[in-house]
Write an enzyme that holds these catalytic residues in place. Structure first.
Site, PDB file in Angstrom:
ATOM      1  CE  LYS A  11      -3.777  -2.397   2.373  1.00 26.25           C
ATOM      2  NZ  LYS A  11      -4.776  -2.324   3.476  1.00 26.25           N
ATOM      3  CE1 TYR A  51      -9.198  -3.088   0.557  1.00 26.58           C
ATOM      4  CE2 TYR A  51      -8.391  -1.146  -0.607  1.00 26.58           C
ATOM      5  CZ  TYR A  51      -8.167  -2.235   0.236  1.00 26.58           C
ATOM      6  OH  TYR A  51      -6.913  -2.450   0.761  1.00 26.58           O
ATOM      7  CG  PHE A  59     -13.237   0.960   7.148  1.00 27.95           C
ATOM      8  CD1 PHE A  59     -12.732   0.372   5.990  1.00 27.95           C
ATOM      9  CD2 PHE A  59     -14.003   0.176   8.003  1.00 27.95           C
ATOM     10  CE1 PHE A  59     -12.985  -0.953   5.680  1.00 27.95           C
ATOM     11  CE2 PHE A  59     -14.263  -1.159   7.706  1.00 27.95           C
ATOM     12  CZ  PHE A  59     -13.751  -1.726   6.537  1.00 27.95           C
ATOM     13  NE  ARG A  87      -6.630 -12.910   4.776  1.00 28.37           N
ATOM     14  CZ  ARG A  87      -7.166 -11.689   4.814  1.00 28.37           C
ATOM     15  NH1 ARG A  87      -6.937 -10.815   3.843  1.00 28.37           N
ATOM     16  NH2 ARG A  87      -7.942 -11.335   5.821  1.00 28.37           N
ATOM     17  CG  ASN A 118      -3.439  -2.724   6.917  1.00 32.24           C
ATOM     18  OD1 ASN A 118      -3.266  -2.339   5.764  1.00 32.24           O
ATOM     19  ND2 ASN A 118      -4.524  -3.354   7.298  1.00 32.24           N
ATOM     20  CG  HIS A 121      -5.097  -6.453  -0.465  1.00 32.97           C
ATOM     21  ND1 HIS A 121      -6.319  -6.569   0.160  1.00 32.97           N
ATOM     22  CD2 HIS A 121      -5.135  -7.295  -1.538  1.00 32.97           C
ATOM     23  CE1 HIS A 121      -7.066  -7.441  -0.520  1.00 32.97           C
ATOM     24  NE2 HIS A 121      -6.365  -7.893  -1.556  1.00 32.97           N
ATOM     25  CD  GLU A 132      -8.471  -9.173  -3.907  1.00 32.64           C
ATOM     26  OE1 GLU A 132      -7.312  -9.638  -3.769  1.00 32.64           O
ATOM     27  OE2 GLU A 132      -9.273  -9.058  -2.952  1.00 32.64           O
TER      28      GLU A 132
END
Ligand code: DAT
Ligand code: MG
Length: 141
Positions: A11, A51, A59, A87, A118, A121, A132
């Site tokens: 990100k 998203y 958010f 993950r 964070n 992704h 995606e």
């Protein structure tokens, strides 16, 4: 598990902080390979598609704004079990809660901003990964 592919993003916070190489290093050190890699300045349309599941959540708008704030690095990561495996490498969504040893746990924290910045992704399922990947690498179909 079978060989699978996950769509990973570093990100804008990770890009700005110079953590792209560190994230890719951890992916490769784990034994996964990079099937595709690109630095991208995402469009609003790409981010809204990426998203879509979060549309309407409190958010969502701050998340899209944050994700629009600079380049991201998109990668297709390949390996047995790499969807769950990445993950696990990434750690919990909230960097404060993420365990040490994980990307978010080692490299992230609460920056006092509305959206958790964070760093990464990773797709949460094979279905998400396919969806995606088409957004970030349309040429891979
Ligand atoms: P993940 O990225 O771990 O798959 P997610 O899909 O639930 O988490 O959410 C997508 C991103 O949105 C997440 O990386 C950071 C942000 N986010 C999620 N929940 C949030 C919350 N409660 N407050 C602020 N940002 C949040
Ligand atoms: Mg998610």
């Amino acid at each position: 598990p079978q060989t699978e592919r996950s769509l990973v993003l570093v990100k804008p916070d990770g890009y700005r902080r110079g953590l792209t190489g560190e994230v890719l290093r951890r992916i490769e050190a784990k034994g996964y390979t990079l099937a595709a890699l690109a630095v991208v300045s995402p469009t609003r349309e790409q981010l809204a598609a990426h998203y879509a599941e979060h549309e309407g959540k409190p958010f969502y708008e701050p998340l899209l704004e944050f994700m629009s704030s600079g380049p991201v690095t998109a990668a297709v990561v390949e390996g047995n079990g790499c969807i769950a495996g990445f993950r696990a490498l990434a750690g919990a969504t909230d960097p404060t809660a993420a365990a040490p040893g994980t990307i978010r746990g080692d490299l992230g924290r609460d920056w006092g901003v509305q959206v958790q910045q964070n760093i990464v992704h990773g797709s949460d399922s094979a279905r998400s990964a396919a969806r995606e990947t088409a957004i970030w690498f349309p040429e891979l179909g």
